[in-house]
Design a protein around this motif. Structure first.
Motif, short mmCIF file in Angstrom:
data_model
loop_
_atom_site.label_atom_id
_atom_site.label_comp_id
_atom_site.label_asym_id
_atom_site.label_seq_id
_atom_site.Cartn_x
_atom_site.Cartn_y
_atom_site.Cartn_z
N PRO A 228 0.84 -1.21 0.00
CA PRO A 228 0.00 0.00 0.00
C PRO A 228 0.88 1.26 0.00
N TRP A 229 1.40 1.61 -1.14
CA TRP A 229 2.39 2.68 -1.24
C TRP A 229 1.87 4.01 -0.70
N ALA A 230 0.62 4.33 -0.95
CA ALA A 230 0.08 5.62 -0.52
C ALA A 230 -0.04 5.72 1.00
N GLN A 231 -0.03 4.57 1.67
CA GLN A 231 -0.20 4.58 3.13
C GLN A 231 1.13 4.56 3.89
N LEU A 232 2.23 4.46 3.16
CA LEU A 232 3.53 4.42 3.83
C LEU A 232 3.86 5.79 4.41
N SER A 233 4.43 5.78 5.59
CA SER A 233 4.76 7.03 6.27
C SER A 233 6.03 7.65 5.68
N PRO A 234 6.22 8.96 5.87
CA PRO A 234 7.47 9.61 5.42
C PRO A 234 8.71 8.95 6.02
N LEU A 235 8.60 8.43 7.24
CA LEU A 235 9.74 7.78 7.88
C LEU A 235 10.16 6.53 7.11
N VAL A 236 9.19 5.76 6.62
CA VAL A 236 9.50 4.56 5.85
C VAL A 236 10.15 4.93 4.52
N TRP A 237 9.62 5.96 3.86
CA TRP A 237 10.23 6.41 2.61
C TRP A 237 11.65 6.91 2.85
N ALA A 238 11.86 7.62 3.95
CA ALA A 238 13.21 8.09 4.29
C ALA A 238 14.14 6.90 4.53
N GLY A 239 13.63 5.88 5.21
CA GLY A 239 14.44 4.69 5.44
C GLY A 239 14.82 3.99 4.15
N MET A 240 13.89 3.91 3.21
CA MET A 240 14.19 3.29 1.91
C MET A 240 15.26 4.08 1.16
N LEU A 241 15.12 5.41 1.13
CA LEU A 241 16.11 6.23 0.43
C LEU A 241 17.47 6.15 1.11
N TYR A 242 17.46 6.08 2.44
CA TYR A 242 18.71 5.91 3.18
C TYR A 242 19.40 4.61 2.79
N ALA A 243 18.62 3.52 2.78
CA ALA A 243 19.19 2.20 2.48
C ALA A 243 19.66 2.10 1.04
N VAL A 244 18.90 2.67 0.11
CA VAL A 244 19.20 2.50 -1.31
C VAL A 244 20.27 3.47 -1.79
N LEU A 245 20.08 4.76 -1.52
CA LEU A 245 20.96 5.77 -2.10
C LEU A 245 22.19 6.07 -1.23
N ILE A 246 21.96 6.25 0.07
CA ILE A 246 23.07 6.65 0.94
C ILE A 246 23.95 5.45 1.29
N SER A 247 23.33 4.40 1.83
CA SER A 247 24.12 3.25 2.28
C SER A 247 24.67 2.43 1.12
N ALA A 248 23.81 2.07 0.18
CA ALA A 248 24.23 1.17 -0.89
C ALA A 248 24.97 1.90 -2.00
N PHE A 249 24.31 2.82 -2.70
CA PHE A 249 24.90 3.41 -3.91
C PHE A 249 26.05 4.37 -3.57
N LEU A 250 25.74 5.43 -2.81
CA LEU A 250 26.79 6.38 -2.47
C LEU A 250 27.84 5.74 -1.56
N GLY A 251 27.40 4.80 -0.71
CA GLY A 251 28.36 4.15 0.18
C GLY A 251 29.46 3.44 -0.56
N TRP A 252 29.10 2.67 -1.60
CA TRP A 252 30.13 1.96 -2.36
C TRP A 252 31.02 2.91 -3.14
N LEU A 253 30.48 4.02 -3.63
CA LEU A 253 31.31 5.00 -4.33
C LEU A 253 32.32 5.62 -3.37
#
Length: 326
Positions: A228-253
């Motif tokens: 239920p994407w529309a029901q996800l809280s901003p905190l969950v979206w922030a966690g996803m972006l943290y895990a995907v962009l900051i930790s995984a992608f930018l982290g390896w760079l």
């Protein structure tokens, strides 16, 4: 003829060594990155309470190709490096192994296991790298490396003993999945080395992401459509972006830059700080608790991995590659 006093080295002001200053900067950045990676296990556990691992994978591999394309545009403009068809096929295989198999299994393994266990089990990746190098005839194992492998395996058994004795087989299955995932990353590490030497790390990483994302999205699409994407809280979206962009992608760079500045041999030992960081974050944030036996098993595992990793006849960046962090 005496030397003028102002010519004596002991009396001259000490010049700032730019190389040493750059290495100190890299060390501080690496320390911050270890904190980011250690916290990521608990962040993903938080995200998985609100959505399925399959949904997380779908979002991740809708975002990652965009980030990879932007990186290539920033680095090369519109003229991306040409890669021969044979190497493109090899990069596709890397994408499937590194993203569909490794990251996919890591995601489900973290969901089924705990943050501390996930970080420790994934830290065993160098053991599989050694075994792959031995199986392919690239390197023979020394007695010290064999001893390190045995010690690490004993440590893992001690670490998991509370789950096994307590009948927590579902969590133990998650740890087993993480072990398999670590072996896939080790294969990725060995197979990527000749491609990195030929095309460079950025090209290999981004092309593998671009080629490996579509299979992940296709496999995870059914689970993603149920979120239920529309029901996800901003905190969950922030966690996803943290895990995907900051930790995984930018982290390896950033880690690639740290290795280039400090060298792999000096940077790799810092990865042994990640399980303790992950454990402390999980203890403070998610309420994980650890027995003395569990901590002893963790220490024994990390000691065995360290001995196996650095007791070789020669120093090899492939063998010393960092453990996977996703």
């Amino acid at each position: 003829m005496s030397t003028p006093p102002n010519a004596l080295p002991s009396l001259t002001p000490t010049a700032i060594d730019p190389v040493a200053a750059r290495q100190r900067k890299a060390l501080w950045i690496a320390a911050v990155l270890i904190l980011v990676w250690g916290a990521n296990f608990s962040v993903q556990k938080m995200v998985f309470r609100e959505m399925s691992p399959g949904g997380f994978l779908m979002v991740r591999y809708l975002i990652m190709p965009v980030a990879a394309a932007l990186l290539l545009c920033w680095r090369y403009g519109t003229h991306w490096p040409r890669v021969p068809k044979a190497d493109l096929l090899a990069l596709l295989k890397l994408g499937i192994v590194g993203h569909l198999l490794h990251v996919g299994l890591v995601t489900y393994g973290i969901h089924w296991s705990t943050a501390f266990s996930s970080s420790l089990i994934l830290g065993c990746g160098p053991l599989f790298t050694l075994l792959i190098l031995r199986a392919t005839g690239i390197e023979l194992l020394t007695r010290g490396q064999v001893a390190g492998v045995v010690v690490a395996l004993v440590g893992v058994l001690i670490f998991l003993s509370d789950k096994l004795m307590g009948g927590r087989f579902f969590a133990s299955a998650g740890d087993l999945v993480l072990l398999v995932a670590a072996s896939f990353f080790s294969y990725y590490t060995v197979a990527a080395k000749p491609l990195i030497e030929k095309h460079g790390g950025v090209v290999v990483m981004t092309y593998a992401v671009l080629l490996g994302s579509a299979p992940v999205v296709l496999v995870s699409l059914p689970a993603g459509l149920q979120v239920p994407w529309a029901q996800l809280s901003p905190l969950v979206w922030a966690g996803m972006l943290y895990a995907v962009l900051i930790s995984a992608f930018l982290g390896w760079l950033v880690w690639g830059w740290v290795n280039a500045v400090r060298g792999v041999a000096r940077s790799a030992p810092l990865m042994y700080l990640m399980p303790p960081v992950a454990g402390m974050v999980a203890w403070a944030v998610t309420g994980e608790r650890y027995t003395g036996i569990k901590l002893a098993g963790a220490a024994l595992t990390l000691a065995g991995v360290a001995v196996a990793q650095f007791a070789g006849r020669r120093r090899d960046p492939v063998r010393e590659a960092v453990a996977p962090v996703d």
